[in-house]
Design a protein around this motif. Structure first.
Motif, PDB file in Angstrom:
ATOM      1  N   LYS A 179      -0.668  16.901  -0.076  1.00 44.27           N
ATOM      2  CA  LYS A 179      -0.880  17.829  -1.186  1.00 44.27           C
ATOM      3  C   LYS A 179       0.443  18.196  -1.854  1.00 44.27           C
ATOM      4  O   LYS A 179       0.533  18.265  -3.088  1.00 44.27           O
ATOM      5  CB  LYS A 179      -1.567  19.092  -0.671  1.00 44.27           C
ATOM      6  N   THR A 180       1.474  18.418  -1.056  1.00 40.69           N
ATOM      7  CA  THR A 180       2.790  18.779  -1.610  1.00 40.69           C
ATOM      8  C   THR A 180       3.347  17.665  -2.478  1.00 40.69           C
ATOM      9  O   THR A 180       3.863  17.916  -3.573  1.00 40.69           O
ATOM     10  CB  THR A 180       3.785  19.097  -0.479  1.00 40.69           C
ATOM     11  N   ASP A 181       3.236  16.415  -1.996  1.00 39.27           N
ATOM     12  CA  ASP A 181       3.743  15.273  -2.762  1.00 39.27           C
ATOM     13  C   ASP A 181       2.967  15.100  -4.063  1.00 39.27           C
ATOM     14  O   ASP A 181       3.543  14.780  -5.103  1.00 39.27           O
ATOM     15  CB  ASP A 181       3.658  13.996  -1.929  1.00 39.27           C
ATOM     16  N   ARG A 182       1.648  15.311  -4.019  1.00 44.07           N
ATOM     17  CA  ARG A 182       0.833  15.202  -5.229  1.00 44.07           C
ATOM     18  C   ARG A 182       1.278  16.214  -6.276  1.00 44.07           C
ATOM     19  O   ARG A 182       1.428  15.884  -7.454  1.00 44.07           O
ATOM     20  CB  ARG A 182      -0.655  15.428  -4.903  1.00 44.07           C
ATOM     21  N   PHE A 183       1.488  17.439  -5.845  1.00 40.63           N
ATOM     22  CA  PHE A 183       1.918  18.489  -6.774  1.00 40.63           C
ATOM     23  C   PHE A 183       3.296  18.174  -7.353  1.00 40.63           C
ATOM     24  O   PHE A 183       3.526  18.315  -8.559  1.00 40.63           O
ATOM     25  CB  PHE A 183       1.946  19.837  -6.050  1.00 40.63           C
ATOM     26  N   GLN A 184       4.210  17.727  -6.492  1.00 34.51           N
ATOM     27  CA  GLN A 184       5.578  17.457  -6.938  1.00 34.51           C
ATOM     28  C   GLN A 184       5.649  16.283  -7.909  1.00 34.51           C
ATOM     29  O   GLN A 184       6.407  16.324  -8.881  1.00 34.51           O
ATOM     30  CB  GLN A 184       6.479  17.183  -5.713  1.00 34.51           C
ATOM     31  N   ILE A 185       4.852  15.231  -7.677  1.00 36.47           N
ATOM     32  CA  ILE A 185       4.923  14.071  -8.571  1.00 36.47           C
ATOM     33  C   ILE A 185       4.309  14.410  -9.929  1.00 36.47           C
ATOM     34  O   ILE A 185       4.795  13.957 -10.971  1.00 36.47           O
ATOM     35  CB  ILE A 185       4.235  12.830  -7.949  1.00 36.47           C
TER      36      ILE A 185
ATOM     37  N   GLN B 145       0.801  -1.228   0.000  1.00 33.52           N
ATOM     38  CA  GLN B 145       0.000   0.000   0.000  1.00 33.52           C
ATOM     39  C   GLN B 145       0.837   1.283   0.000  1.00 33.52           C
ATOM     40  O   GLN B 145       0.315   2.368  -0.225  1.00 33.52           O
ATOM     41  CB  GLN B 145      -0.937   0.010   1.215  1.00 33.52           C
ATOM     42  N   GLN B 146       2.131   1.146   0.244  1.00 34.72           N
ATOM     43  CA  GLN B 146       3.022   2.307   0.234  1.00 34.72           C
ATOM     44  C   GLN B 146       3.001   3.009  -1.124  1.00 34.72           C
ATOM     45  O   GLN B 146       3.251   4.207  -1.223  1.00 34.72           O
ATOM     46  CB  GLN B 146       4.453   1.854   0.572  1.00 34.72           C
ATOM     47  N   VAL B 147       2.695   2.250  -2.173  1.00 35.29           N
ATOM     48  CA  VAL B 147       2.655   2.803  -3.531  1.00 35.29           C
ATOM     49  C   VAL B 147       1.650   3.954  -3.626  1.00 35.29           C
ATOM     50  O   VAL B 147       1.873   4.929  -4.354  1.00 35.29           O
ATOM     51  CB  VAL B 147       2.295   1.689  -4.545  1.00 35.29           C
TER      52      VAL B 147
ATOM     53  N   TRP C 254       0.118   9.976  -2.786  1.00 30.29           N
ATOM     54  CA  TRP C 254      -1.007  10.842  -3.144  1.00 30.29           C
ATOM     55  C   TRP C 254      -1.705  11.440  -1.926  1.00 30.29           C
ATOM     56  O   TRP C 254      -2.645  12.226  -2.088  1.00 30.29           O
ATOM     57  CB  TRP C 254      -2.029  10.062  -3.973  1.00 30.29           C
ATOM     58  N   LYS C 255      -1.271  11.111  -0.728  1.00 31.91           N
ATOM     59  CA  LYS C 255      -1.974  11.572   0.471  1.00 31.91           C
ATOM     60  C   LYS C 255      -1.668  13.031   0.806  1.00 31.91           C
ATOM     61  O   LYS C 255      -2.547  13.779   1.217  1.00 31.91           O
ATOM     62  CB  LYS C 255      -1.626  10.670   1.654  1.00 31.91           C
TER      63      LYS C 255
END
Length: 309
Positions: free
Chosen positions: A83-89, A74-76, A80-81
């Protein structure tokens, strides 16, 4: 027992180092060969760089994420949890992964795999200049000379040593240099994501998102070209060996040798692309082009050694 351990340890250490070197060299050669395979598809079989880009990204992304899920479960989905990581990816996927893949293939289509790969390897010099500007600090004399050598190498490569005309098309130069800037962004931008989520998850999502985004511009079913046994083999080689296996070998090598050594040995990619293009596709490479390639390889070597220090 103590004496035996003292005798064995250096041998184990040497074996691990040799394994790391073998892995990164194999990965780099596979990347170089895949570039030449792409040139074969574009110039001999009528494939488009747009189709190959979208298919490579989609299939490689699905496979890498599948491998990551098998290992991380589930780490995959965790990326997406926040907001910063979503924007960066998403930023990495569009301006990094998609950009570097398409510009590289476009440079190959308008020129050849050898020139495209060598021009793309101007990225270390671009990164060095960017970091110097960001830190408001002039590079050392060694680094400055290395960057000048890279510029000289680029001049020799694109002009064939003559100031009156380009030895390759202007579009090949444009896409090749754009590919170098894309690779620089691809290298610098995702460092926080990589340290937090790991390479396989970040690159897997980057490929899949980039492929999905590019599908709106060039859907994977909008195919043009000639399907033959050799073209099918070339496509499969690019996706399986030139992407999945090469990427896995590259990552595995970092377990056994330092990051600077990995980047140093990876510089055989432009050499392998050049040799194979000359031998297989009869690409003409004169003395000036070979000297230009050598200059850029020297730059990569110097910058890798400086970074190691």
């Amino acid at each position: 027992m103590g004496k035996n351990n003292m005798l064995i340890d250096p041998l184990v250490l040497s074996s691990s180092r040799n394994k790391g070197i073998a892995l990164v060299l194999t990965g780099a050669v596979l990347w170089g060969v895949s570039g030449t395979a792409a040139q074969y598809l574009f110039q001999r079989q009528g494939f488009s760089p747009e189709w190959l880009t979208v298919v490579r990204l989609l299939l490689s992304g699905v496979i890498l994420l599948g491998l990551a899920y098998k290992k991380e479960k589930q780490q995959v989905w965790g990326i997406w949890k926040a907001k910063t990581d979503r924007f960066q990816i998403i930023l990495f996927a569009i301006l990094g992964m998609l950009s570097v893949q398409y510009t590289y293939f476009a440079a190959i289509e308008h020129g050849n795999a050898a020139t495209a790969t060598v021009l793309q390897y101007l990225a270390p010099a671009i990164i060095t200049c960017y970091i110097a500007f960001r830190l408001k600090r002039f590079p050392t004399s060694t680094v400055s000379i290395a960057v000048i050598i890279a510029i000289l190498g680029t001049f020799l490569l694109v002009t064939g040593g003559s100031v009156r005309a380009l030895s390759i098309s202007g579009w090949a130069v444009f896409w090749g240099i754009t590919s170098a800037f894309s690779l620089a962004f691809y290298t610098l931008q995702p460092y926080k994501l990589l340290s937090k989520w790991g390479s396989m998850i970040v690159v897997g999502w980057g490929m899949l998102i980039g492929g999905i985004a590019f599908s709106f511009i060039h859907p994977p079913w909008a195919f043009e070209g000639n399907w033959t046994i050799s073209s099918l083999f070339a496509v499969l080689f690019i996706i399986i060996f030139g992407t999945i296996i090469a990427f896995y070998f590259y990552l595995e090598s970092t377990k056994y040798i330092s990051a600077s050594e990995v980047s140093l040995f990876a510089s055989v990619e432009p050499l392998s692309a050049t040799f194979i293009s000359v031998i297989w596709l009869n690409v003409t490479f004169g003395l000036a082009e070979w000297l230009g390639t050598l200059c850029i390889i020297i730059t990569i070597t110097v910058l890798s050694l400086v970074r190691n220090k």
